[in-house]
Design an enzyme around this catalytic site. Structure first.
Site, PDB file in Angstrom:
ATOM      1  N   ASP A   1       6.288  -4.501   7.505  1.00 34.92           N
ATOM      2  CA  ASP A   1       5.302  -3.830   6.672  1.00 34.92           C
ATOM      3  C   ASP A   1       3.948  -4.231   7.249  1.00 34.92           C
ATOM      4  O   ASP A   1       3.836  -5.204   7.980  1.00 34.92           O
ATOM      5  CB  ASP A   1       5.453  -4.352   5.234  1.00 34.92           C
TER       6      ASP A   1
ATOM      7  N   ASP B   1       0.286  -3.690   5.370  1.00 35.80           N
ATOM      8  CA  ASP B   1      -0.687  -4.176   4.397  1.00 35.80           C
ATOM      9  C   ASP B   1      -0.123  -5.295   3.541  1.00 35.80           C
ATOM     10  O   ASP B   1       0.874  -5.102   2.855  1.00 35.80           O
ATOM     11  CB  ASP B   1      -1.167  -3.020   3.519  1.00 35.80           C
TER      12      ASP B   1
ATOM     13  N   GLU C   1      -5.812  -5.598   1.777  1.00 35.23           N
ATOM     14  CA  GLU C   1      -6.101  -4.838   0.559  1.00 35.23           C
ATOM     15  C   GLU C   1      -7.444  -5.194  -0.087  1.00 35.23           C
ATOM     16  O   GLU C   1      -8.315  -4.343  -0.235  1.00 35.23           O
ATOM     17  CB  GLU C   1      -4.955  -4.996  -0.449  1.00 35.23           C
TER      18      GLU C   1
ATOM     19  N   GLY D   1      -2.928   5.733  -0.480  1.00 37.27           N
ATOM     20  CA  GLY D   1      -4.330   5.797  -0.879  1.00 37.27           C
ATOM     21  C   GLY D   1      -4.673   7.039  -1.682  1.00 37.27           C
ATOM     22  O   GLY D   1      -5.386   6.953  -2.684  1.00 37.27           O
TER      23      GLY D   1
ATOM     24  N   GLU E   1      -2.602   8.828  -3.416  1.00 37.24           N
ATOM     25  CA  GLU E   1      -1.893   8.684  -4.692  1.00 37.24           C
ATOM     26  C   GLU E   1      -2.640   7.714  -5.617  1.00 37.24           C
ATOM     27  O   GLU E   1      -2.659   7.881  -6.828  1.00 37.24           O
ATOM     28  CB  GLU E   1      -0.469   8.175  -4.417  1.00 37.24           C
TER      29      GLU E   1
ATOM     30  N   ALA F   1     -12.518   9.986   4.287  1.00 38.62           N
ATOM     31  CA  ALA F   1     -13.758   9.204   4.416  1.00 38.62           C
ATOM     32  C   ALA F   1     -13.443   7.712   4.288  1.00 38.62           C
ATOM     33  O   ALA F   1     -13.960   6.884   5.053  1.00 38.62           O
ATOM     34  CB  ALA F   1     -14.756   9.635   3.333  1.00 38.62           C
TER      35      ALA F   1
ATOM     36  N   THR G   1       0.662   2.965   4.899  1.00 44.44           N
ATOM     37  CA  THR G   1      -0.722   3.272   5.242  1.00 44.44           C
ATOM     38  C   THR G   1      -0.833   4.331   6.336  1.00 44.44           C
ATOM     39  O   THR G   1       0.119   4.580   7.074  1.00 44.44           O
ATOM     40  CB  THR G   1      -1.504   2.004   5.632  1.00 44.44           C
TER      41      THR G   1
HETATM   42  C1  XBP Z   1       0.246  -0.338   1.417  1.00 41.76           C
HETATM   43  C2  XBP Z   1      -0.259   0.893   0.745  1.00 41.76           C
HETATM   44  C3  XBP Z   1      -1.313   1.719   1.425  1.00 41.76           C
HETATM   45  C4  XBP Z   1      -2.625   0.989   1.535  1.00 41.76           C
HETATM   46  C5  XBP Z   1      -3.795   1.915   1.785  1.00 41.76           C
HETATM   47  O1  XBP Z   1       0.911  -0.055   2.515  1.00 41.76           O
HETATM   48  O2  XBP Z   1       0.187   1.178  -0.321  1.00 41.76           O
HETATM   49  O3  XBP Z   1      -1.495   2.860   0.675  1.00 41.76           O
HETATM   50  O4  XBP Z   1      -2.898   0.285   0.356  1.00 41.76           O
HETATM   51  O5  XBP Z   1      -3.597   2.706   2.901  1.00 41.76           O
HETATM   52  P1  XBP Z   1       2.100  -1.003   3.098  1.00 41.76           P
HETATM   53  P2  XBP Z   1      -3.827   4.299   2.823  1.00 41.76           P
HETATM   54  O6  XBP Z   1       3.351  -0.227   2.991  1.00 41.76           O
HETATM   55  O7  XBP Z   1       1.700  -1.297   4.502  1.00 41.76           O
HETATM   56  O8  XBP Z   1       2.119  -2.262   2.273  1.00 41.76           O
HETATM   57  O9  XBP Z   1      -5.103   4.481   2.066  1.00 41.76           O
HETATM   58  O10 XBP Z   1      -3.926   4.725   4.248  1.00 41.76           O
HETATM   59  O11 XBP Z   1      -2.652   4.868   2.122  1.00 41.76           O
HETATM   60 MG    MG Z   2       2.568  -4.253   1.947  1.00 42.30          MG
END
Ligand code: XBP
Ligand code: MG
Length: 258
Positions: free
Chosen positions: A10, A12, A19, A54, A56, A85, A125
């Site tokens: 994973d 983030d 985050e 994001g 969502e 943006a 992400t």
């Molecule tokens: C975590 C998420 C992502 C990020 C934001 O991803 O839920 O939506 O918070 O990125 P991960 P975007 O599966 O790596 O933990 O705004 O590009 O969605």
């Molecule tokens: Mg994560």
């Protein structure tokens, strides 16, 4: 017994703590730029993180604070534009080196590659965010360290749905038993387990109190020589930090042969 062949990470909260000081700040910069007057503080963002993705997450915020706006014509397009943006601001932050990899991540990736393990990414992400993070933290060829990068909207359903992990396994052409997944959140653990993957959790400030039922082991990080990882649940690593011998040990456990 399936030998361990690949590690599926994973992004983030796992490869980097993105985050609170990354994505959240980028969202707020996009909101300011659009003159919306919205602001996500650390606590509110923590609650909104229950929703992965994001776009969502913006929709979830609207449903909580501005439900009528969800019925406005063109709202989907405006959410997409606002999110684009945000991605622009986030990538710009990464390019300044604002977000490092978590302690122990680079060491483990290098050890895994040296040990012949294949590397993959399965993340919610946006793909640009992944390449920008890898370039900024591992250098220009950092992207090439990962044979597979499955990210963002390439799958219909986001975590906790298993789709993105299925996508990564398909691209690796490997069964889940030949892999280990790394996650930081309960949504991520459910997604990895839903794809049949054994999963190792490294918690962070936003996720440490979550329910990681089904995880092989839960730690507070990957650890480094001299800076050990703390085991919060499950079997301890072979070394005081997460290394390849520990992964092989956990992988054997996952197959009931440790
Ligand atoms: C975590 C998420 C992502 C990020 C934001 O991803 O839920 O939506 O918070 O990125 P991960 P975007 O599966 O790596 O933990 O705004 O590009 O969605
Ligand atoms: Mg994560």
């Amino acid at each position: 017994m399936q030998p361990l062949a690949a590690l599926v990470f994973d992004v983030d909260g796992t490869l980097a703590d993105t985050e609170r000081d990354g994505h959240r700040v980028a969202f707020n910069r996009a909101f300011d730029e659009a003159g919306l007057g919205w602001h996500w503080d650390v606590a509110r963002y923590g609650r909104l993180l229950r929703v992965t993705g994001g776009k969502e997450r913006i929709r979830q915020y609207l449903s909580e604070d501005w439900p009528d706006r969800l019925r406005e014509p063109g709202i989907d397009e405006r959410i997409r534009a606002l999110h684009a943006a945000k991605t622009r601001h986030y990538v710009a932050m990464l390019e300044t080196g604002a977000i490092p990899l978590r302690p122990g991540v680079r060491r483990l990736l290098e050890e895994a590659r040296a040990g012949g393990l294949r590397l993959a990414i399965a993340t919610t992400t946006t793909p640009e965010n992944v390449t920008a993070l890898l370039k900024a933290t591992l250098g220009g060829d950092g992207i090439g360290w990962f044979e597979v990068i499955a990210a963002g909207d390439v799958v219909p359903a986001k975590k906790p749905a298993p789709d993105i992990f299925h996508r990564a396994l398909q691209a690796l052409d490997l069964p889940p038993a030949a892999c280990l997944a790394f996650e930081d959140s309960d949504n991520g653990v459910r997604a990895a387990r839903g794809a049949g993957l054994p999963v190792i959790v490294t918690t962070n400030e936003y996720t440490r109190d979550q329910d990681f039922t089904g995880a092989l082991v839960v730690l507070d990080g990957f650890g480094e020589p001299g800076a050990p990882a703390t085991v919060l649940a499950g079997a301890a690593p072979v070394s005081p930090y997460v290394d390849v011998p520990s992964l092989l040990h956990w992988h054997r456990m996952a197959q009931g042969s440790a």
